[in-house]
Every structure is written in C-alpha cells, then in structure tokens.
Design an enzyme around this catalytic site. Structure first.
Site, PDB file in Angstrom:
ATOM      1  N   ASP A 463      -2.354  -0.635  -2.681  1.00 31.06           N
ATOM      2  CA  ASP A 463      -1.533  -1.239  -1.637  1.00 31.06           C
ATOM      3  C   ASP A 463      -0.095  -1.457  -2.110  1.00 31.06           C
ATOM      4  OD1 ASP A 463      -0.979  -2.408   0.838  1.00 31.06           O
ATOM      5  OD2 ASP A 463      -2.810  -3.596   0.822  1.00 31.06           O
ATOM      6  N   ASP A 533      -2.650  -1.724   9.879  1.00 27.53           N
ATOM      7  CA  ASP A 533      -3.353  -3.006   9.843  1.00 27.53           C
ATOM      8  C   ASP A 533      -3.808  -3.403  11.237  1.00 27.53           C
ATOM      9  OD1 ASP A 533      -3.410  -3.504   7.181  1.00 27.53           O
ATOM     10  OD2 ASP A 533      -1.721  -4.904   7.149  1.00 27.53           O
TER      11      ASP A 533
END
Ligand code: GLA
Length: 732
Positions: A463, A533
């Site tokens: 990430d 997301d």
C-alpha cells in the site's frame, strides 16, 4: 536468449526518398514509419495499420512529414519533446538523424534511432520495442552528452506522436480522488492545449491517469473506427500534453512532469525516460483495450497468464482489529465459502507503537504481541491447515513518527531542510526517502524479513497512503533537489527488482488508497491492483468499466463487501454485489461472521460459479457492450475465450424506473457460426432466467442478444439493482 544486432542502418524495401532511411517499427498488425536522412531532421511519416510495400511506396505522395521528436530552440516556438540548456548556457537544440540499429531478443525487437545535435556533443537515442505477439509499441528516449560540464534537461518526453487533425476525440480517466477512480470523460479535440498531469510525487493516478485514447473518426465507438491509445509506464509525476495550433496535427507528448524535476545531466551519464506504450486499432476503443490487455498479460504484468485466487481480505470486515482469534475465525469462514486465500490487512504490526489507529506503527513490521501472540507463523500454519494461501498487508515506503523506525532514523524521511514537516494520514505519516540507498535496503528488508521468517506467505498487498508533502530531500541537497522525484522512483524500481529477483513467485498487489497508483511502470512487478477503496457495487460498475480501457480483468481486484456500503451508504443486494465482483478478480471484503446462513450459501454457490468462468474472465478478450457512462439505464460487458468457444456475459441495471424496457444487448464478440448453450450463474432466487440451458446460434446472439425479463415484479424485490451473469459454452 542471446541478443543479436541485425542492422546498423535499416533500409526498408522501398526508401521514401533516394537518400533517406525508411525506418519501419512494426507489430503484427500495426506500424510506425519514420524517415531519416543523414544530417537532417528525423521525420514521422505514418502510424497506423500495417502497410504493404506498395502502400509504403505510395506514402511519399500522400503523407506530409513532420519532426519525429521536436526539440526546443529552432523554428517557431510550439510545444516540444525536449529542451536542454548546454553547459555554455545555449538553450537551443538542433537534432539530426545519424543512423539506426535493430536488435532481436526472442520475440522482441528493439529499434534504436540516433539523433545528434548538429553542433554540441549531445545525443538522443529514440528507442522502440515491439513484440511478435502484441500490437503495442514501447517507446522511450536515452539522452546523453559529452559536453565539458553538466547539461540541464528542462523537458524530456518519453514519446511524441503527431495525430492528424479532423474529427478527433480524446478519452481520459480520473481524477481518482474521493473513491471515484477511472471516471471516464470524452471530448472533441479543439485548438489549444490539453494537459493531463500529476505532481503528487508517488501516487500518480490519484489525479487523472496518464492513459489516453484518441478516436480518429469522430465520437468514440466501441467496435469500429480508428483509435490510438497510449499510456506512460511510470509511477512518478507525469505530464501528458496535446497541443493543437495552426498546423495539421494534434501534437501528443507524454513523459515525466518536468515542473518539479528538471534534471542536471552529467557528461557521459545516460538519462533514460520511462516507457510510453501505445497501440493502434481499427476496431474502436474495444480493439485498443484488447491490444493493451494482451500486451499486459504477456509483457507488462507480473504472472499475467496465471489465474488469480479468490480471497477474503480482512480490511472492511474488522479494520485494524487483526487479533489472532479473529483472523482464524475469518479463515474458517473463508475456507467454508470455498475461497482460496486469506489476506490479513492493516493492523497486525507494531510493538512499542502498536498499530491500533492510523497514527502509529508504520515502519515496525513485526507482529504486535497483543494481537498476534504466536506471530504470523501461527496464521500461515492455520491457513495451510485450512487449505488457504496466506497474504499480508504492508506499506513499506512509509513511516509514522510514532514508531521505533522513526525514532531510530528520523533522517530517513522526505523533508525539505529548514521547513516544518507536513504529515499525511493519521497526522504522523511521512514518506521514506527512497533516493537513499540505506532506505532502499530497509524497504527491501521489510519484504525479505517477512518472507524469511514466514516462507508460507504467498501474497502481499503493498500500500501507499500518503503523498510527498515536503518537496525536498535533505539527502539530495547540493543542487540536486529536483532529482528527488526521479530518484525516488529509481529507488523504488531498484527495491522491486530485488524483491522480484529473490521472490519471483510471490503474488503482490498494488494499492494506494485504492487505485491511486495504477500504472504499467509498476504493474510489471505486481500481479494486480486494488481498484478502489469504494466497494459500493453500483459505483464499481462505473469504476471497473473505466479501468478496463487499459487494464485487464486478471489484474483488477473486485471484492464483495457488506451492505450498506462503508463508502456510500448504499444498500445493494448481495446478488448484484457478487455479480459485479465476478467480472474482475473476485474476492470478499467483509466479516463473514455477520452474514446470514442464506447469504453464505448464495456466496458459496457464486464462488463455485466464478471458478467455472474464471479462465474466460481473467484470460479472455473483453468486449464492452453498453457503457454505464452513457446513462441508458444499463451496463454490460463480456469476456470471450480466444477460440470463441466460451464466454461470460455480465449485465447490470444502473437505473430503475418502473415500466422501463431495456434495450437488448447484442453479444458482440461471439462467433457467428458457433452454437452456444446458455447457463445462468448466481441466479436470482425469485426470477431465474427462463432460457437457462437453451442453445442459441452465435449469429442470433450477436444480432439480438438474450431476453432479460424487465417486468416490475422481478426487480422490485431488489430495489432496482438487477443484474445477470451468463456463461456461454459452445455446443458442437
Ligand atoms: C488503504 C487501502 C485499503 C486498506 C487501508 C488500510 O486505504 O486502500 O484497502 O488496506 O489502506 O489502512
């Protein structure tokens, strides 16, 4: 494979002029034609469908020639590909053709065209790589000089293409902020300058993407019309320019954004730009996408031909509460659902500064003893017993100031001298300065240590949740500040090269707060990307559709999450959520403990259904059928196996109004002369398709599509979120 130089100068069968070298850069179906005459400007002649020798011969009469890599300084001032200040302060360049060479390595051919300044010892090599199995050209530039002192590169595009003016339309994607990745916009190109750019530093698709499509025959069509599609294979700040002034072309440039990255090039140093990848298709935007997908699977995506596992990811289900019993319970459920992998997301690490909220722990990549008293090993063991692969989340380029790593190495972060720090996520997050070799060692070490301690880790989610907000590096002071952005990405590439050299089989997912870093500069190291997301299935119809223009389904993570959705609050029925996830790399991202038995049973059947079409979805050719962006109330796409014997068709209602009749969707992409049996997957309990099991001719389906009941009773119960997934299999 040995590399062989086969030409020093390329002379094609027919030279455009008696003294010019006719340089042909060819893929199976396309070609770029340049023309170079010693001591003269290198000319662009043609880019399009592959030509016959006779056609090539005829070009002299019909094609105007134009500079193939315009340099700043001579002639009327317009946008340029390259600008440099020589060591004596002269700001001009005059590049002339001085020869070319071609090498072959397996199925790849690299053509290098050398340009030299007519006065200064300054060289630009234009490099073009093509493959025998892909219709994409990779282009980059290598810039060097032997002047007495350093030369300042003020602009240095990876590539430039002149696109003949006419009814040309641009399609672009993003911006991606606010969980709306790959939003698609299209417009006719008119006069003036279009700029698509990024300055974030490290998450370069947080803004718009450097992916563009030019439809040359008017408004974009899916299956017809000529299209040029291009993307910059780079993870740092970029700039795409399309300049239209008074001549015959839209001038398209793509490369590193020089706004904060002028480059001081030392004598004999070679500056290599990132790759610009482009394709040409006469089959509309769909054809251009399929070209990119095939190229990606074979040449620019890690393990592009391997089928991806279905998985459960812990993030939306339990957030940072990655306690061992919770992880084990999730693995029990994942195995029970028939999933193949479990991924423990954020929250599992940190000791002195445990990761209990997002302001602590980044940097301390060892298990938190409160949450994982028996370490990660206990979880990989458990996963093995359950028949699952195990994955783990890391964000190795980052640090929280509340961490042992920061306390030990406060000088490792990106920070301009004499300036107060501005922090990112959690108000304590900083970016590690990957231009420093010891930081590169640290980041490689994060992966290496985890893998050494836990060799059963099969997957990492990598990430990247903060931008560079302190525009400078204490490390690269002394006049090299603008190099930070370039050195950072060189450092990242070095780390990833080491990771891949040592762990070639590891699956690694690319993530940056969702799809904030989706680019082919990084995807060659990564197996896929976290698309967004935003897991709201309704919005995912749009996001995934937009992503499909350049990125194949095998790389596109699509997870079923809980309802109401955490990002949008929307209440979408499970069937629709599953059907949207089935069109990508399917996964789940929820706490299965909270599912009803009925939902678990539905999911279990759907996961089995997905496995039956996984190969077609992940390796097949994509045909986009109805765009959600066109607001017709529906969206549709299908994947077809290369031999057209199998297909998977997806249909989503995107707007529900009582009494609406939705247009039938022609199943483009099938073979007219084949016959297909229809099998509905994940059927809706109250209204399975009546045609399930029937056989139809390909021609009929291409012309008429399949009937989808659109009466009110069918959809009322789903609140308008109707969807269908149908597998088609050839019947001999
Ligand atoms: C980012 C990712 C999410 C999740 C969180 C964890 O936002 O996109 O999927 O991993 O970080 O902090």
């Amino acid at each position: 494979m040995t590399t062989r130089t086969i030409f020093t100068t390329i002379l094609s069968a027919v030279a455009l002029t008696a003294t010019a070298d006719n340089l042909r850069i060819a893929t199976p179906n396309t070609e770029l034609l340049l023309s170079g005459e010693q001591g003269r400007q290198l000319n662009f002649v043609y880019y399009g469908h592959r030509l016959s020798t006779a056609d090539e011969q005829a070009l002299e009469a019909v094609e105007t020639k134009t500079d193939a890599y315009p340099a700043y300084g001579m002639f009327e001032l317009t946008e340029r590909a390259i600008a440099a200040t020589h060591c004596d302060g002269n700001q001009t360049l005059r590049l002339t053709y001085s020869g070319s060479s071609q090498t072959q390595d397996g199925g790849a051919t690299t053509t290098i065209v050398t340009l030299r300044d007519e006065y200064y010892p300054f060289t630009v090599k234009l490099c073009y790589k093509t493959y025998t199995d892909a219709d994409v050209i990779e282009q980059w530039a290598e810039i060097s000089h032997t002047e007495k002192k350093a030369v300042l590169l003020r602009q240095y595009a990876s590539g430039y293409l002149p696109i003949l003016r006419g009814n040309v339309w641009l399609t672009q994607f993003g911006p991606n902020e606010n969980n709306d990745e790959f939003d698609l916009a299209t417009e006719r190109l008119i006069g003036g300058m279009r700029v698509i750019k990024n300055l974030d530093g490290i998450r370069n698709t947080r803004t718009c993407n450097p992916d563009v499509m030019f439809s040359l025959d008017g408004e974009p069509q899916e299956n017809s019309g000529r299209v040029i599609a291009a993307t910059l294979c780079y993870s740092g700040p970029y700039k795409v320019r399309i300049d239209t002034e008074k001549d015959s072309y839209h001038h398209f440039f793509s490369g590193i954004n020089e706004e904060n990255a002028t480059y001081t090039l030392q004598p004999k140093e070679i500056f290599r730009t990132p790759v610009l990848a482009y394709t040409y298709s006469t089959e509309g935007q769909g054809g251009a996408s399929r070209n990119f997908h095939r190229w990606a699977r074979s040449h620019s995506l890690a393990h592009g031909h391997q089928l991806r596992n279905t998985l459960l990811n812990s993030w939306e289900g339990v957030g940072l509460d990655t306690y061992e019993p919770v992880m084990k319970q999730m693995m029990d459920d994942a195995a029970g659902l028939g999933l193949e992998q479990f991924v423990m997301d954020d929250g599992w690490f940190g000791n002195a500064c445990p990761r209990n909220d997002t302001s602590t722990g980044l940097g301390d990549w060892y298990p938190n003893p409160q949450k994982l008293p028996s370490g990660v090993g206990a979880l990989t063991d458990y996963a093995r017993q359950k028949g699952l692969k195990f994955g783990i989340w890391i964000e190795p380029e980052m640090v929280n100031t509340q961490s042992e790593l920061y306390r030990a190495h406060p000088d490792w972060i990106v920070k301009a001298p004499h300036r107060e720090m501005i922090y990112g996520r959690g108000h304590t997050q900083a970016v590690l300065d990957l231009s420093k070799p010891e930081v590169q060692d640290h980041v490689f070490g994060v992966v290496d240590r985890l893998m050494t301690d836990n060799p059963d880790i099969a997957y990492m989610k990598w990430d990247c949740n903060t931008a560079i907000q302190n525009q400078g590096s204490e490390y690269s002071l002394a006049g090299r500040q603008p190099h930070l952005y370039i050195e950072y990405h060189r450092g990242l590439a070095k780390v990833l090269d080491r990771v891949r050299a040592k762990y070639p089989d590891l699956t690694i997912q690319l993530c940056a707060g969702g799809g904030g870093r989706v680019n082919y500069g990084l995807l060659k190291y990564f197996d896929g990307f976290w698309t967004s997301d935003n897991t709201d299935a309704y919005q995912r119809v749009f996001i995934q559709y937009g992503a499909s223009y350049f990125y194949p389904a095998v790389a596109m993570a699509a997870h079923v999450s809980a309802a109401p959705n955490g990002s949008t609050g929307r209440q979408v029925p499970l069937k629709y959520r599953i059907d949207v996830a089935m069109s990508g790399r399917m996964g789940f991202e929820l706490q299965p403990k909270h599912m009803t038995d009925e939902d678990k049973a539905t999911s279990r059947r759907a996961i089995a259904d997905y496995k039956s079409i996984r190969e077609v979805v992940q390796q097949g050719d994509l045909y986009r059928l109805v765009s959600p962006f066109k607001a017709t109330g529906q969206a549709s796409l299908m994947y077809v196996s290369p031999d057209k014997s199998r297909a998977a068709w997806f249909w989503y209602m995107t707007e529900f109004r009582r009494g609406q009749h939705y247009a039938r969707v022609p199943l483009t992409g099938l073979a007219r002369d084949k016959r297909y049996r229809v099998r509905e997957l994940n059927p809706s309990a109250n209204a399975p398709l009546a045609i399930d099991g029937q056989v139809f001719g390909g021609g009929y389906l291409i012309d008429n599509g399949l009937p989808i009941p659109d009466n009110f009773r069918v959809y009322q119960s789903a609140g308008g979120f109707a969807s269908r997934v149908v597998a088609l299999e050839e019947v001999k």
